[in-house]
Design a protein around this motif. Structure first.
Motif, PDB file in Angstrom:
ATOM      1  N   GLU A  23     -15.106   6.694  -6.673  1.00  0.00           N
ATOM      2  CA  GLU A  23     -12.880   6.468  -6.383  1.00  0.00           C
ATOM      3  C   GLU A  23     -11.927   6.796  -5.426  1.00  0.00           C
ATOM      4  O   GLU A  23     -12.956   7.539  -5.057  1.00  0.00           O
ATOM      5  N   THR A  24     -12.030   5.779  -4.805  1.00  0.00           N
ATOM      6  CA  THR A  24     -10.756   5.243  -4.429  1.00  0.00           C
ATOM      7  C   THR A  24      -8.937   5.793  -4.572  1.00  0.00           C
ATOM      8  O   THR A  24      -8.889   4.676  -5.617  1.00  0.00           O
ATOM      9  N   LYS A  25      -8.456   5.842  -3.468  1.00  0.00           N
ATOM     10  CA  LYS A  25      -7.256   5.404  -3.690  1.00  0.00           C
ATOM     11  C   LYS A  25      -6.321   4.350  -3.149  1.00  0.00           C
ATOM     12  O   LYS A  25      -6.841   4.386  -1.571  1.00  0.00           O
ATOM     13  N   PRO A  26      -6.471   3.404  -4.097  1.00  0.00           N
ATOM     14  CA  PRO A  26      -6.093   1.833  -3.419  1.00  0.00           C
ATOM     15  C   PRO A  26      -4.931   1.726  -2.332  1.00  0.00           C
ATOM     16  O   PRO A  26      -5.135   1.294  -1.438  1.00  0.00           O
ATOM     17  N   GLY A  27      -3.820   2.360  -2.422  1.00  0.00           N
ATOM     18  CA  GLY A  27      -2.977   2.036  -1.550  1.00  0.00           C
ATOM     19  C   GLY A  27      -2.794   2.445   0.077  1.00  0.00           C
ATOM     20  O   GLY A  27      -2.997   1.733   0.808  1.00  0.00           O
ATOM     21  N   PRO A  28      -4.113   3.933   0.246  1.00  0.00           N
ATOM     22  CA  PRO A  28      -3.658   3.926   1.543  1.00  0.00           C
ATOM     23  C   PRO A  28      -5.075   2.809   2.749  1.00  0.00           C
ATOM     24  O   PRO A  28      -5.124   2.641   3.644  1.00  0.00           O
ATOM     25  N   LEU A  29      -5.719   2.187   1.730  1.00  0.00           N
ATOM     26  CA  LEU A  29      -6.359   1.158   1.645  1.00  0.00           C
ATOM     27  C   LEU A  29      -6.046   0.200   1.807  1.00  0.00           C
ATOM     28  O   LEU A  29      -6.167  -0.488   3.301  1.00  0.00           O
ATOM     29  N   PHE A  30      -5.288  -0.441   1.161  1.00  0.00           N
ATOM     30  CA  PHE A  30      -4.720  -1.718   1.628  1.00  0.00           C
ATOM     31  C   PHE A  30      -3.343  -1.700   2.595  1.00  0.00           C
ATOM     32  O   PHE A  30      -3.508  -2.085   3.469  1.00  0.00           O
ATOM     33  N   ALA A  31      -3.293   0.045   2.174  1.00  0.00           N
ATOM     34  CA  ALA A  31      -1.687  -0.624   4.358  1.00  0.00           C
ATOM     35  C   ALA A  31      -3.068  -0.530   5.157  1.00  0.00           C
ATOM     36  O   ALA A  31      -2.591  -1.027   6.249  1.00  0.00           O
ATOM     37  N   SER A  32      -4.679   0.583   5.405  1.00  0.00           N
ATOM     38  CA  SER A  32      -4.611  -0.187   6.313  1.00  0.00           C
ATOM     39  C   SER A  32      -5.366  -1.407   6.616  1.00  0.00           C
ATOM     40  O   SER A  32      -5.482  -1.870   8.218  1.00  0.00           O
ATOM     41  N   THR A  33      -5.859  -2.110   5.731  1.00  0.00           N
ATOM     42  CA  THR A  33      -5.561  -3.950   5.775  1.00  0.00           C
ATOM     43  C   THR A  33      -4.620  -4.405   6.434  1.00  0.00           C
ATOM     44  O   THR A  33      -4.811  -4.728   7.283  1.00  0.00           O
ATOM     45  N   VAL A  41      -3.094 -14.287  -2.668  1.00  0.00           N
ATOM     46  CA  VAL A  41      -4.528 -14.788  -3.029  1.00  0.00           C
ATOM     47  C   VAL A  41      -5.353 -13.508  -2.043  1.00  0.00           C
ATOM     48  O   VAL A  41      -6.271 -12.829  -2.651  1.00  0.00           O
ATOM     49  N   THR A  42      -4.598 -12.906  -0.928  1.00  0.00           N
ATOM     50  CA  THR A  42      -5.448 -11.583  -0.572  1.00  0.00           C
ATOM     51  C   THR A  42      -5.741 -10.225  -1.592  1.00  0.00           C
ATOM     52  O   THR A  42      -6.333  -9.903  -1.617  1.00  0.00           O
ATOM     53  N   MET A  43      -4.535 -10.299  -1.930  1.00  0.00           N
ATOM     54  CA  MET A  43      -4.383  -8.612  -2.370  1.00  0.00           C
ATOM     55  C   MET A  43      -4.399  -8.950  -4.200  1.00  0.00           C
ATOM     56  O   MET A  43      -5.929  -8.287  -4.346  1.00  0.00           O
ATOM     57  N   ALA A  44      -4.555  -9.991  -4.833  1.00  0.00           N
ATOM     58  CA  ALA A  44      -5.444 -10.623  -5.688  1.00  0.00           C
ATOM     59  C   ALA A  44      -7.064 -10.771  -5.179  1.00  0.00           C
ATOM     60  O   ALA A  44      -7.712 -10.958  -6.852  1.00  0.00           O
ATOM     61  N   SER A  45      -7.350 -11.964  -4.862  1.00  0.00           N
ATOM     62  CA  SER A  45      -9.093 -12.220  -5.052  1.00  0.00           C
ATOM     63  C   SER A  45      -9.598 -11.416  -4.548  1.00  0.00           C
ATOM     64  O   SER A  45     -10.676 -11.195  -3.754  1.00  0.00           O
ATOM     65  N   GLN A  46      -9.515 -10.603  -3.208  1.00  0.00           N
ATOM     66  CA  GLN A  46      -9.754  -9.725  -1.901  1.00  0.00           C
ATOM     67  C   GLN A  46      -9.758  -8.144  -2.827  1.00  0.00           C
ATOM     68  O   GLN A  46     -10.269  -7.372  -2.416  1.00  0.00           O
ATOM     69  N   ASN A  47      -7.977  -7.536  -2.102  1.00  0.00           N
ATOM     70  CA  ASN A  47      -8.661  -6.515  -2.210  1.00  0.00           C
ATOM     71  C   ASN A  47      -8.203  -5.944  -3.583  1.00  0.00           C
ATOM     72  O   ASN A  47      -9.308  -4.561  -3.016  1.00  0.00           O
ATOM     73  N   ILE A  48      -7.752  -6.403  -4.749  1.00  0.00           N
ATOM     74  CA  ILE A  48      -7.853  -5.513  -5.875  1.00  0.00           C
ATOM     75  C   ILE A  48      -9.774  -5.809  -6.323  1.00  0.00           C
ATOM     76  O   ILE A  48      -9.595  -4.696  -6.483  1.00  0.00           O
ATOM     77  N   PRO A  49     -10.309  -6.526  -5.999  1.00  0.00           N
ATOM     78  CA  PRO A  49     -12.068  -7.007  -6.744  1.00  0.00           C
ATOM     79  C   PRO A  49     -12.686  -6.553  -5.616  1.00  0.00           C
ATOM     80  O   PRO A  49     -13.059  -5.607  -6.254  1.00  0.00           O
ATOM     81  N   GLY A  50     -12.583  -6.262  -4.396  1.00  0.00           N
ATOM     82  CA  GLY A  50     -13.232  -4.701  -3.654  1.00  0.00           C
ATOM     83  C   GLY A  50     -12.340  -3.176  -4.376  1.00  0.00           C
ATOM     84  O   GLY A  50     -13.731  -2.811  -4.534  1.00  0.00           O
ATOM     85  N   ILE A  51     -11.782  -3.039  -4.796  1.00  0.00           N
ATOM     86  CA  ILE A  51     -11.736  -1.667  -5.207  1.00  0.00           C
ATOM     87  C   ILE A  51     -12.590  -1.824  -6.167  1.00  0.00           C
ATOM     88  O   ILE A  51     -13.097  -0.890  -6.984  1.00  0.00           O
ATOM     89  N   GLY A 100       0.346  -1.475  -0.004  1.00  0.00           N
ATOM     90  CA  GLY A 100      -0.098  -0.020  -0.146  1.00  0.00           C
ATOM     91  C   GLY A 100       1.161   1.026  -0.427  1.00  0.00           C
ATOM     92  O   GLY A 100       0.299   2.500  -0.532  1.00  0.00           O
ATOM     93  N   LEU A 101       1.703   1.159   0.938  1.00  0.00           N
ATOM     94  CA  LEU A 101       3.114   2.865   0.712  1.00  0.00           C
ATOM     95  C   LEU A 101       3.985   2.545  -0.315  1.00  0.00           C
ATOM     96  O   LEU A 101       4.177   3.686  -0.266  1.00  0.00           O
ATOM     97  N   PHE A 102       4.356   1.292  -0.932  1.00  0.00           N
ATOM     98  CA  PHE A 102       5.523   1.210  -2.006  1.00  0.00           C
ATOM     99  C   PHE A 102       4.871   1.063  -3.128  1.00  0.00           C
ATOM    100  O   PHE A 102       4.409  -0.127  -3.450  1.00  0.00           O
ATOM    101  N   ARG A 103       4.568   1.892  -3.865  1.00  0.00           N
ATOM    102  CA  ARG A 103       3.667   1.608  -5.359  1.00  0.00           C
ATOM    103  C   ARG A 103       4.182   0.927  -5.962  1.00  0.00           C
ATOM    104  O   ARG A 103       3.446  -0.424  -6.388  1.00  0.00           O
TER     105      ARG A 103
END
Length: 392
Positions: free
Chosen positions: A244-254, A225-235, A108-111
């Motif tokens: 419209e959201t910024k994915p990076g901060p959301l990923f870092a929060s999770t 699996v978590t990134m490909a099957s949950q976080n990215i589809p969630g966005i 989330g923090l490191f693009r």
């Protein structure tokens, strides 16, 4: 915020929490116990995940006024079930959970890392997920073979209710499981007292152990699996509904909340994908700006359900393990069919996806490393070879 509250959002939030918890807690329990967790540790992990995702959903939705739904990693639970106990036992698994959480924070923090995860070919990621899920999807059939009188009612409830209302299919199977346990299973003397005692929340701190086999077998596949099957589809679900959201901060929060739950047995907190559509869609409220209350209500419900995790785990333990595995398998049929279709849809990558799927589904580990990693590696090498030959 109070002006945005509505009865419609309240109802959808409660419904989302019930569906999310009831449809997949069995997968989480089975996955945690498969990697070596005791009954108390599995209950602690389920409670930690419920509390962490509840707080995360409330904080993010209240601050952003967007319906940012959270969930635990159901595909991750299925991955743990297929992995089994690694060197170091559950302590090593918890160490891998911590590493996975740190990787999600970094993504989330490191693009560049986030882009690298997004660059993993979708057919291979879906094929790996399908290979992970298929073993658990066999459980309903095995349950019928184990005892038709116990397994068949669970499967029939899922089929009949799902034919009319797909959303209620898994809760119906769970209700059938409860009835089967109550009326069809001989409960040992004193078992009900254990369930009553389990109403008191149990928090089990697990000292993490870090080793290479757990890192490669659990941390890396769980992260992918978590990134490909949950976080990215969630966005993607949020974008489909106009948010419209910024994915990076959301990923870092999770990842941060995953890090908080990991020492207590929680494997991963992430963006919701399926239940996100319930809170982000018009059923939560006609006005898109007022739907975030559905997520807040859902988060509060998870905070209430979390302390009951011990009683849920103790109740499940009264039945033969294959029955709760059957419920978990039925909950994953949709995820399996979706990932399998996505994996084999493109003709150019079909062979590489097939190799990834077969190696992963075989469940064979090499050097203490599970088949999920080797499947992704084998499929990637096959895809690279095909592209090289085609370029020549």
């Amino acid at each position: 915020m109070l002006k945005d509250f509505s009865v419609q959002a309240l109802f959808m939030g409660v419904l989302t929490a019930f569906v999310g918890f009831a449809s997949s807690f069995a997968v989480v329990l089975h996955g945690l116990q498969a990697v070596g967790a005791s009954e108390a540790q599995a209950a602690s992990g389920l409670m930690a995940l419920s509390v962490a995702l509840g707080i995360c959903a409330i904080v993010l939705s209240a601050t952003s006024r967007l319906p940012i739904s959270m969930a635990w990693s159901t595909p991750g639970g299925a991955l743990l079930a297929s992995t089994g106990v690694v060197e170091g036992g559950f302590n090593a698994a918890v160490g891998a959970f911590i590493v996975c959480a740190l990787l999600i924070v970094i993504a989330g923090l490191f693009r560049p890392l986030g882009r690298a995860v997004a660059a993993i070919p979708a057919p291979l990621a879906n094929a790996m997920l399908a290979g992970v899920l298929i073993g658990l999807c066999f459980a309903p059939v095995k349950a019928i073979g184990f005892n038709p009188l116990l397994g068949l009612p669970i499967v029939l409830a899922w089929i009949v209710v799902g034919a009319f209302k797909r959303l209620w299919a898994v809760p119906a199977a769970l209700a059938a499981f409860v009835l089967v346990v109550v009326f069809g299973v001989d409960v040992p003397e004193g078992a009900l007292d254990t369930v009553r005692q389990s109403l008191v929340p149990t928090v089990a701190f697990v000292m993490p152990v870090f080793n290479v086999p757990a890192f490669v077998s659990i941390a890396l596949p769980l992260f992918i699996v978590t990134m490909a099957s949950q976080n990215i589809p969630g966005i993607a679900v949020m974008k489909v509904n106009g948010y419209e959201t910024k994915p990076g901060p959301l990923f870092a929060s999770t990842g941060f909340f995953s890090l908080l739950s990991a020492p207590f047995g929680g494997h991963a907190v992430n963006l919701a994908a399926i239940t996100a559509a319930m809170c982000a869609g018009p059923d939560a409220h006609p006005d898109p700006k007022r739907r975030y209350w559905a997520v807040i209500v859902c988060g509060v419900c998870y905070l209430i359900l979390g302390p009951l995790a011990g009683a849920v785990t103790a109740s499940v333990a009264l039945a033969p393990p294959i029955l709760i595995q059957a419920v978990a398998g039925l909950a994953l049929v949709g995820a399996f069919s979706g990932s399998a279709m996505a994996a084999f849809q493109a003709p150019d990558t079909r062979e590489a996806a097939a190799i990834t799927f077969l190696v992963t589904a075989s469940g064979v580990s090499f050097g203490g490393i599970s088949g999920a990693f080797w499947g992704l590696l084998a499929g990637g090498l096959m895809m690279a070879l095909q592209r090289f030959v085609k370029s020549r």
